[in-house]
Design a protein around this motif. Structure first.
Motif, short mmCIF file in Angstrom:
data_model
loop_
_atom_site.label_atom_id
_atom_site.label_comp_id
_atom_site.label_asym_id
_atom_site.label_seq_id
_atom_site.Cartn_x
_atom_site.Cartn_y
_atom_site.Cartn_z
N HIS A 1 36.34 12.95 -3.19
CA HIS A 1 35.70 13.38 -4.43
C HIS A 1 36.55 13.10 -5.67
O HIS A 1 36.33 13.70 -6.72
CB HIS A 1 35.28 14.84 -4.32
CG HIS A 1 34.28 15.04 -3.23
ND1 HIS A 1 32.95 14.66 -3.38
CD2 HIS A 1 34.42 15.44 -1.95
CE1 HIS A 1 32.32 14.88 -2.23
NE2 HIS A 1 33.19 15.35 -1.35
N CYS B 1 26.72 12.42 -6.34
CA CYS B 1 27.44 12.83 -5.13
C CYS B 1 26.94 14.21 -4.69
O CYS B 1 26.46 15.00 -5.50
CB CYS B 1 28.94 12.88 -5.42
SG CYS B 1 29.95 13.32 -3.97
N CYS C 1 28.58 16.67 -4.09
CA CYS C 1 29.40 17.73 -4.67
C CYS C 1 28.86 18.15 -6.04
O CYS C 1 29.34 19.11 -6.63
CB CYS C 1 30.85 17.30 -4.80
SG CYS C 1 31.17 16.10 -6.11
N CYS D 1 31.94 9.72 -7.32
CA CYS D 1 33.08 10.04 -6.45
C CYS D 1 33.34 8.87 -5.51
O CYS D 1 32.44 8.09 -5.20
CB CYS D 1 32.78 11.28 -5.62
SG CYS D 1 32.60 12.79 -6.58
#
Ligand SMILES: [Zn+2]
Length: 193
Positions: free
Chosen positions: A33, A43, A45, A50
């Motif tokens: 990340h 992503c 996240c 990332c």
């Protein structure tokens, strides 16, 4: 040593003198990340660009499909087409370039003597190793990082080894190291979903 597992996501582990370094919350080495391309793909996240959205096996397959409209079963299919498919080569070059940039970020901090790549994408062997080595040489400004083929506990992998200062032309050496196995068992290559 930094061990990086490239599969559906990108995970990693840091080993110093054979000991796993966990970090404060057990996250040391989780390089997937690191934000490499702010305008890159979304992503899991919650951010974008990332490393694992650019250079994981899943990212390679997704990038190929986005570029060509053709679905592939996985990154291996893209790698298999490198000799005959310019789109595959373009997608692969982007992924390898992002991976090189990510590894150079880690090397700026850790200056690891070795970076071992494992996971499904490492099975690409020379198709990954050779352009990654070239990209590292081209982009490295601080350390003379190099990529080399190696075996890690029977698992085919790729080793990026930092050349000692002033010896950028030193010959690559095959690596045999059982360390990655314990790290691989501990870490999953799965990224956040
Ligand atoms: Zn992310």
């Amino acid at each position: 040593m930094l061990f990086v597992v490239i599969g559906t996501g990108i995970a990693g582990a840091v080993l110093v003198a054979g000991e796993l370094v966990s970090g404060g919350a057990g996250q040391a080495g989780e390089i997937g990340h690191i934000r490499m391309r702010p305008d890159g793909p979304a992503c899991g996240c919650g951010r974008a660009g990332c490393l694992e959205t650019l250079a994981s096996a899943r990212a390679v397959a997704a990038a190929y499909t986005a570029r060509t409209g053709r679905a592939v079963r996985g990154a291996a299919e893209v790698v298999a087409a490198l000799d005959t498919d310019a789109d595959a080569r373009a997608v692969w070059a982007e992924a390898v370039g992002a991976l090189a940039d990510g590894l150079l970020v880690t090397q700026a901090v850790l200056a690891s003597r070795r970076v071992v790549l494992g996971g499904g994408l490492a099975a690409a062997g020379a198709a990954l190793l050779e352009p990654l080595d070239a990209a590292l040489r081209e982009r490295a400004t601080v350390s003379g990082a190099r990529a080399e083929a190696g075996r890690a506990g029977g698992t085919a992998g790729v080793v990026v080894r930092r050349s000692p200062p002033g010896s950028r032309s030193s010959r690559p050496r095959a690596a045999a190291d059982g360390g990655p196995r314990s790290a691989e068992g501990r870490r999953s290559a799965e990224g956040p979903r």
